[in-house]
Scaffold this motif. Structure first.
Motif: not given
Length: 155
Positions: A36-40, A42-44
Motif C-alpha cells: 500500500r505504501k509503495l503504491y501511495e 508512486v500514485m498518491s
C-alpha cells in the motif's frame, strides 16, 4: 491452454498442462501495508480506487460460487474470516462493521481498508442486486475502535 517454455522459447499446448482450480498464497499484514505504501508513494491516494476495484474482483470470484438460495453475506463473511481479511464482520442496515481488518495499521491519518471496502461492496451488491459503493467512515488506522463502512450518499 498454452504456456511459454522459456528454456527453448517455444509454446507447449494441450491437455498435459492443467490449471489448478484454486491456489492461495499467504501475505503478511506488514507486506500488505508495504505494498500500500509503495503504491501511495508512486500514485498518491489515486491508488485507493485501484485497491477498491481489486477487492471487488476478489469478491466477484466468491459470488460466482454462491449456490442458489445461499445468502451472499453469510458466504462472504465466512470467506473473509477463513482467508484472514478480518477477525469479525457484521453487516448492518447502513453497510458493515469490521474488527481485525488485515489492512488496518494504527497510527495513520487516512483510512486504509480499501480492498476490504471493495469486497464488502460487491457482497452487498450480490445481496441487493443493486450497485453498492461503501465508504470507510471509521478506521482502526485513524484511531477508531473498528472499521465502519457505510453506503455512499447515505443510501
Amino acid at each position: 491452454m498454452e504456456w511459454l517454455d522459456n528454456s527453448r522459447g517455444t509454446f507447449i499446448g494441450g491437455s498435459q498442462v492443467r490449471r489448478p482450480l484454486a491456489r492461495f498464497v499467504k501475505v503478511s499484514q506488514q507486506e500488505l501495508d508495504s505494498v500500500r505504501k509503495l503504491y501511495e508513494s508512486v500514485m498518491s491516494y489515486a491508488c485507493h480506487g485501484l485497491f477498491f476495484r481489486e477487492g471487488m474482483v476478489l469478491a466477484e470470484e466468491v459470488t460466482k460460487s454462491i449456490a442458489l438460495g445461499e445468502d451472499p453475506l453469510d458466504v462472504g463473511r465466512k470467506v473473509i474470516l477463513e482467508r484472514g481479511w478480518a477477525e469479525e464482520v457484521a453487516f448492518t442496515d447502513a453497510g458493515a462493521r469490521v474488527r481485525g481488518s488485515i489492512e488496518a495499521v494504527p497510527g495513520g491519518d487516512v483510512e486504509t481498508c480499501h480492498r476490504l471496502r471493495g469486497i464488502l461492496s460487491k457482497l452487498l451488491e450480490a445481496k441487493t442486486r443493486h450497485r453498492v459503493r461503501l465508504a470507510e467512515v471509521e478506521c482502526v488506522s485513524t484511531g477508531g475502535r473498528e472499521c465502519v463502512f457505510e453506503q455512499e450518499g447515505g443510501a
